[in-house]
Design a protein around this motif. Structure first.
Motif, mmCIF file in Angstrom:
data_model
loop_
_atom_site.group_PDB
_atom_site.id
_atom_site.type_symbol
_atom_site.label_atom_id
_atom_site.label_comp_id
_atom_site.label_asym_id
_atom_site.label_seq_id
_atom_site.Cartn_x
_atom_site.Cartn_y
_atom_site.Cartn_z
ATOM 1 N N GLN A 60 9.642 -24.825 -51.336
ATOM 2 C CA GLN A 60 9.816 -24.177 -52.622
ATOM 3 C C GLN A 60 10.112 -25.530 -54.093
ATOM 4 N N GLN A 61 9.544 -25.138 -55.088
ATOM 5 C CA GLN A 61 10.108 -25.906 -56.325
ATOM 6 C C GLN A 61 11.489 -25.993 -56.643
ATOM 7 N N THR A 62 12.173 -26.367 -57.087
ATOM 8 C CA THR A 62 13.621 -25.798 -57.816
ATOM 9 C C THR A 62 13.526 -25.910 -59.102
ATOM 10 N N SER A 63 14.022 -24.271 -58.995
ATOM 11 C CA SER A 63 13.809 -23.537 -60.685
ATOM 12 C C SER A 63 15.283 -24.066 -60.918
ATOM 13 N N VAL A 64 15.751 -24.579 -62.481
ATOM 14 C CA VAL A 64 16.786 -24.487 -62.853
ATOM 15 C C VAL A 64 16.247 -23.276 -63.535
ATOM 16 N N THR A 65 17.350 -23.461 -64.001
ATOM 17 C CA THR A 65 18.260 -22.044 -65.590
ATOM 18 C C THR A 65 19.188 -22.240 -66.194
ATOM 19 N N LYS A 66 19.750 -22.143 -68.102
ATOM 20 C CA LYS A 66 20.533 -23.148 -68.244
ATOM 21 C C LYS A 66 20.499 -21.704 -69.770
ATOM 22 N N THR A 67 21.609 -21.193 -69.768
ATOM 23 C CA THR A 67 21.875 -20.410 -70.687
ATOM 24 C C THR A 67 23.804 -20.270 -70.809
ATOM 25 N N CYS A 68 23.575 -19.083 -72.513
ATOM 26 C CA CYS A 68 24.859 -19.414 -72.405
ATOM 27 C C CYS A 68 25.354 -18.505 -71.786
ATOM 28 N N GLU A 102 19.467 -23.522 -73.449
ATOM 29 C CA GLU A 102 18.838 -22.037 -72.779
ATOM 30 C C GLU A 102 17.682 -22.507 -72.346
ATOM 31 N N CYS A 103 16.878 -22.704 -71.489
ATOM 32 C CA CYS A 103 15.507 -22.716 -71.044
ATOM 33 C C CYS A 103 15.381 -21.832 -69.177
ATOM 34 N N SER A 104 14.805 -21.798 -68.967
ATOM 35 C CA SER A 104 14.701 -21.684 -67.693
ATOM 36 C C SER A 104 12.923 -21.952 -66.598
ATOM 37 N N ALA A 105 12.745 -23.136 -66.298
ATOM 38 C CA ALA A 105 11.556 -24.345 -65.782
ATOM 39 C C ALA A 105 11.875 -24.258 -64.756
ATOM 40 N N THR A 106 10.962 -25.228 -64.147
ATOM 41 C CA THR A 106 10.645 -26.107 -62.328
ATOM 42 C C THR A 106 11.561 -27.234 -62.624
ATOM 43 N N GLY A 107 11.679 -27.652 -64.092
ATOM 44 C CA GLY A 107 11.954 -29.473 -64.145
ATOM 45 C C GLY A 107 13.355 -29.232 -64.839
ATOM 46 N N THR A 163 29.562 -15.756 -80.776
ATOM 47 C CA THR A 163 30.537 -16.514 -80.917
ATOM 48 C C THR A 163 31.892 -15.875 -80.106
ATOM 49 N N MET A 164 31.486 -15.042 -78.790
ATOM 50 C CA MET A 164 32.310 -14.287 -77.510
ATOM 51 C C MET A 164 31.891 -15.891 -76.703
ATOM 52 N N THR A 165 30.580 -16.622 -76.541
ATOM 53 C CA THR A 165 30.223 -17.137 -75.154
ATOM 54 C C THR A 165 31.592 -18.067 -75.063
ATOM 55 N N ARG A 166 31.952 -18.570 -74.318
ATOM 56 C CA ARG A 166 32.875 -19.453 -73.557
ATOM 57 C C ARG A 166 32.438 -20.371 -72.650
ATOM 58 N N TYR A 167 31.036 -20.405 -72.371
ATOM 59 C CA TYR A 167 30.567 -20.964 -71.524
ATOM 60 C C TYR A 167 28.887 -21.984 -71.397
ATOM 61 N N CYS A 168 28.910 -22.835 -70.795
ATOM 62 C CA CYS A 168 27.647 -23.140 -70.840
ATOM 63 C C CYS A 168 27.157 -22.716 -68.980
ATOM 64 N N LEU A 169 25.950 -22.864 -69.154
ATOM 65 C CA LEU A 169 25.512 -22.424 -67.543
ATOM 66 C C LEU A 169 23.940 -22.838 -67.290
ATOM 67 N N ILE A 170 24.535 -23.775 -65.818
ATOM 68 C CA ILE A 170 23.509 -24.137 -65.378
ATOM 69 C C ILE A 170 23.338 -23.378 -64.250
ATOM 70 N N SER A 171 21.910 -22.851 -63.846
ATOM 71 C CA SER A 171 21.747 -22.440 -62.033
ATOM 72 C C SER A 171 20.390 -22.798 -61.599
ATOM 73 N N TRP A 172 20.648 -23.505 -60.558
ATOM 74 C CA TRP A 172 18.932 -24.005 -60.038
ATOM 75 C C TRP A 172 19.165 -23.165 -58.831
ATOM 76 N N TYR A 173 17.940 -22.556 -58.537
ATOM 77 C CA TYR A 173 17.481 -21.787 -57.058
ATOM 78 C C TYR A 173 16.494 -22.858 -56.576
ATOM 79 N N SER A 174 16.764 -22.831 -55.072
ATOM 80 C CA SER A 174 15.818 -23.685 -54.703
ATOM 81 C C SER A 174 15.558 -23.514 -52.930
ATOM 82 N N PRO A 175 14.972 -22.698 -53.297
ATOM 83 C CA PRO A 175 14.265 -21.851 -51.797
ATOM 84 C C PRO A 175 13.612 -22.992 -50.633
ATOM 85 N N PRO A 176 14.071 -22.639 -49.442
ATOM 86 C CA PRO A 176 13.366 -23.871 -48.474
ATOM 87 C C PRO A 176 11.828 -24.001 -48.554
#
Length: 111
Positions: free
Chosen positions: A55-63, A25-30, A40-53
């Motif tokens: 700008q540097q890509t932002s990565v978010t990782k979470t439950c 779990e984190c939110s960063a530009t790398g 206990t109800m969590t079913r997935y780990c998620l990575i989200s990449w956001y990369s607007p033209p």
């Protein structure tokens, strides 16, 4: 030998279902690695990449309780869901439970 393999498989499957999922779990530009135990109800780990033209890509990782589908994605973003411990690490080298199960079944059927 077969009995020991079946007991081992049963033990692995029972122990893995009793534990909460662990995700980064984190939110960063790398890339970031911050393991946490999800609810206990969590079913997935998620990575989200956001990369607007331009700008540097932002990565978010979470439950996550659900996995976003293609229609929920925003412009310039990508999502990846998985359901094993710490699987939302881009350099994760963990054994797949399905592969482990198939290997044990193969050994059982072969012997």
């Amino acid at each position: 030998m077969r009995t020991h393999l079946l007991r081992l498989l049963l033990l692995i499957l029972l122990s893995s279902s009793a534990q909460a999922l662990k995700c980064h779990e984190c939110s960063a530009t790398g890339n970031c690695f911050q393991p946490t135990t999800c609810s206990t109800m969590t079913r997935y780990c998620l990575i989200s990449w956001y990369s607007p033209p331009g700008q540097q890509t932002s990565v978010t990782k979470t439950c996550a309780f659900t996995c976003p589908d293609v229609h929920q994605s925003m412009n310039y973003s990508r999502d990846f869901c998985c359901n094993t411990d710490l699987c939302n690490s881009t350099t994760s080298l963990h054994a797949s439970w399905a592969l482990l199960t198939l290997s044990i079944c193969f050994l059982y059927l072969r012997g």
